[in-house]
Design a protein around this motif. Sequence first.
Motif, PDB file in Angstrom:
ATOM      1  N   MET A   1      38.768  41.147  49.749  1.00  7.89           N
ATOM      2  CA  MET A   1      39.251  39.949  49.055  1.00  7.89           C
ATOM      3  C   MET A   1      40.632  39.580  49.584  1.00  7.89           C
ATOM      4  N   ASP A   2      40.791  38.320  49.988  1.00  6.14           N
ATOM      5  CA  ASP A   2      42.095  37.902  50.499  1.00  6.14           C
ATOM      6  C   ASP A   2      43.052  37.644  49.345  1.00  6.14           C
ATOM      7  N   SER A   3      44.341  37.527  49.681  1.00  9.28           N
ATOM      8  CA  SER A   3      45.382  37.407  48.654  1.00  9.28           C
ATOM      9  C   SER A   3      45.233  36.131  47.849  1.00  9.28           C
ATOM     10  N   GLU A   4      44.923  35.009  48.516  1.00 11.57           N
ATOM     11  CA  GLU A   4      44.800  33.749  47.786  1.00 11.57           C
ATOM     12  C   GLU A   4      43.687  33.816  46.748  1.00 11.57           C
ATOM     13  N   MET A   7      44.856  35.838  43.795  1.00 11.49           N
ATOM     14  CA  MET A   7      45.784  35.080  42.957  1.00 11.49           C
ATOM     15  C   MET A   7      45.039  34.073  42.083  1.00 11.49           C
ATOM     16  N   ARG A   8      44.049  33.390  42.646  1.00 11.28           N
ATOM     17  CA  ARG A   8      43.296  32.404  41.872  1.00 11.28           C
ATOM     18  C   ARG A   8      42.496  33.074  40.763  1.00 11.28           C
ATOM     19  N   LEU A   9      41.899  34.213  41.062  1.00  9.64           N
ATOM     20  CA  LEU A   9      41.150  34.937  40.035  1.00  9.64           C
ATOM     21  C   LEU A   9      42.051  35.347  38.879  1.00  9.64           C
ATOM     22  N   LEU A  10      43.198  35.928  39.213  1.00  9.16           N
ATOM     23  CA  LEU A  10      44.085  36.409  38.164  1.00  9.16           C
ATOM     24  C   LEU A  10      44.612  35.251  37.318  1.00  9.16           C
ATOM     25  N   THR A  11      45.112  34.192  37.959  1.00  5.82           N
ATOM     26  CA  THR A  11      45.694  33.083  37.199  1.00  5.82           C
ATOM     27  C   THR A  11      44.631  32.399  36.337  1.00  5.82           C
ATOM     28  N   THR A  12      43.416  32.282  36.854  1.00  2.00           N
ATOM     29  CA  THR A  12      42.348  31.669  36.064  1.00  2.00           C
ATOM     30  C   THR A  12      41.997  32.537  34.866  1.00  2.00           C
ATOM     31  N   ALA A  13      41.915  33.839  35.065  1.00  2.00           N
ATOM     32  CA  ALA A  13      41.579  34.749  33.969  1.00  2.00           C
ATOM     33  C   ALA A  13      42.658  34.720  32.887  1.00  2.00           C
ATOM     34  N   VAL A  14      43.928  34.730  33.310  1.00  3.19           N
ATOM     35  CA  VAL A  14      45.030  34.706  32.341  1.00  3.19           C
ATOM     36  C   VAL A  14      45.000  33.415  31.541  1.00  3.19           C
ATOM     37  N   GLU A  15      44.836  32.294  32.210  1.00  4.42           N
ATOM     38  CA  GLU A  15      44.894  30.995  31.530  1.00  4.42           C
ATOM     39  C   GLU A  15      43.633  30.718  30.720  1.00  4.42           C
ATOM     40  N   ALA A  16      42.486  31.281  31.169  1.00  7.04           N
ATOM     41  CA  ALA A  16      41.254  31.102  30.397  1.00  7.04           C
ATOM     42  C   ALA A  16      41.203  32.045  29.201  1.00  7.04           C
ATOM     43  N   GLY A  17      41.888  33.190  29.311  1.00  4.15           N
ATOM     44  CA  GLY A  17      41.973  34.118  28.193  1.00  4.15           C
ATOM     45  C   GLY A  17      40.969  35.249  28.209  1.00  4.15           C
ATOM     46  N   SER A  18      39.958  35.188  29.092  1.00  2.52           N
ATOM     47  CA  SER A  18      38.963  36.257  29.162  1.00  2.52           C
ATOM     48  C   SER A  18      38.240  36.180  30.499  1.00  2.52           C
ATOM     49  N   PHE A  19      37.585  37.284  30.863  1.00  8.76           N
ATOM     50  CA  PHE A  19      36.803  37.295  32.087  1.00  8.76           C
ATOM     51  C   PHE A  19      35.599  36.358  31.971  1.00  8.76           C
ATOM     52  N   SER A  20      35.033  36.267  30.789  1.00  7.27           N
ATOM     53  CA  SER A  20      33.869  35.404  30.594  1.00  7.27           C
ATOM     54  C   SER A  20      34.234  33.942  30.822  1.00  7.27           C
ATOM     55  N   ALA A  21      35.344  33.506  30.204  1.00  5.48           N
ATOM     56  CA  ALA A  21      35.766  32.118  30.366  1.00  5.48           C
ATOM     57  C   ALA A  21      36.159  31.831  31.805  1.00  5.48           C
ATOM     58  N   ARG A  35      35.542  43.084  38.266  1.00  7.54           N
ATOM     59  CA  ARG A  35      35.533  43.999  39.402  1.00  7.54           C
ATOM     60  C   ARG A  35      36.545  43.567  40.470  1.00  7.54           C
ATOM     61  N   GLN A  36      36.644  42.256  40.741  1.00  6.40           N
ATOM     62  CA  GLN A  36      37.555  41.792  41.779  1.00  6.40           C
ATOM     63  C   GLN A  36      39.019  41.934  41.360  1.00  6.40           C
ATOM     64  N   LYS A  43      44.580  47.446  45.130  1.00  5.62           N
ATOM     65  CA  LYS A  43      45.264  47.063  46.369  1.00  5.62           C
ATOM     66  C   LYS A  43      46.779  47.053  46.184  1.00  5.62           C
ATOM     67  N   LEU A  44      47.249  46.543  45.044  1.00  7.84           N
ATOM     68  CA  LEU A  44      48.682  46.457  44.777  1.00  7.84           C
ATOM     69  C   LEU A  44      49.254  47.766  44.259  1.00  7.84           C
ATOM     70  N   GLY A  45      48.403  48.615  43.697  1.00  5.22           N
ATOM     71  CA  GLY A  45      48.866  49.888  43.158  1.00  5.22           C
ATOM     72  C   GLY A  45      49.540  49.769  41.813  1.00  5.22           C
ATOM     73  N   VAL A  46      49.273  48.694  41.066  1.00  6.55           N
ATOM     74  CA  VAL A  46      49.847  48.508  39.728  1.00  6.55           C
ATOM     75  C   VAL A  46      48.799  47.882  38.817  1.00  6.55           C
ATOM     76  N   ARG A  47      48.951  48.108  37.507  1.00  2.00           N
ATOM     77  CA  ARG A  47      48.082  47.446  36.549  1.00  2.00           C
ATOM     78  C   ARG A  47      48.681  46.082  36.220  1.00  2.00           C
TER      79      ARG A  47
END
Length: 316
Positions: A1-4, A7-21, A35-36, A43-47
């Motif tokens: 998985m590339d960095s971009e 980043m899109r997965l994380l920001t979308t999950a945070v703003e949507a509020g859940s993995f399902s959304a 999973r991603q 990859k980053l070594g942090v939670r």
Amino acid sequence: MDSETGMRLLTTAVEAGSFSAAGRQLGLAPSSVSRQINGLEDKLGVRLLNRSTRKLSLTEAGLIYYQRAKQVLADIEEANLAVTKLGASPTGSLRVTAPVAFGRLHIAPAIPEFVARHPEVSVDLILTDNIIDLIEAGIDLAVRIAELKDSSLIARKLANNNRVVCGSPDYFRKHGVPTTPTELERHNCLLYKQTGHQDTWRFRCEDGMKEIRVSGNLQCNNAEALLAAALNGLGIVLLSSWMVQSDIASGRLVQILPDYTASPSALDTAIYAVFSHNRHLSPKVRAFVDFLVERYASRTEWDIPPVVRPGLVEAS
């Protein structure tokens, strides 16, 4: 998985509020999103996220990453739009403001050429010597002659704003020609009144700066009115070269003290195109700024002081 993608997965999950959304927005299964993001954390070594059955929340490291990721993604979008808009045709109404004299002499005559190049643009030209708040007034671009202070506005320099000390041949025949700045104290000097009575003219020469207190029987807040008075022999004026160059070239005015750099204030000013900091600069504004830069950057006659022609001021 590339960095971009991460980043899109994380920001979308945070703003949507859940993995399902987030999965519904991205067209992915919730398990794939989870999973991603797990892979991104490995990859980053942090939670990055605290997970619960009800909601997601950012860890301290996650908050830092999320904020940076939002900025990076916005920059990528801006870069993509900037390239895309290079080929876009300028259209719509362009609202421009400029100082009265410069606008009348140099902006208004340029508009027909600009509109001929970009026929789908209409120009709303507002001439005023007042400083307008561009955002509040809905102005796309301002031409300003000033020493610009730090602000949220973006500026592109169009030309220098050199000043010229000059008067009519008739005035100099009657009263003589000053050969040093100090001699101006004995002459009738016409004063531009902006904020208070500007009765100090400053001259830069090889041995430093000279400040000369001048006086005269006319002061005015309009430079063109002072120019008219000077042309009619009333006195000596200190005006921008872009305003008087044609009169000097025709012999209606004569420049004096050409070896000195003159200014009515301590500020070094120039002519700028100024516009608001917009992440997606519209094609019409970009086109007009580029047009002005092209048109005025080559105006070398504004930068090269004409020389005194003694024959114009000899006694009759």
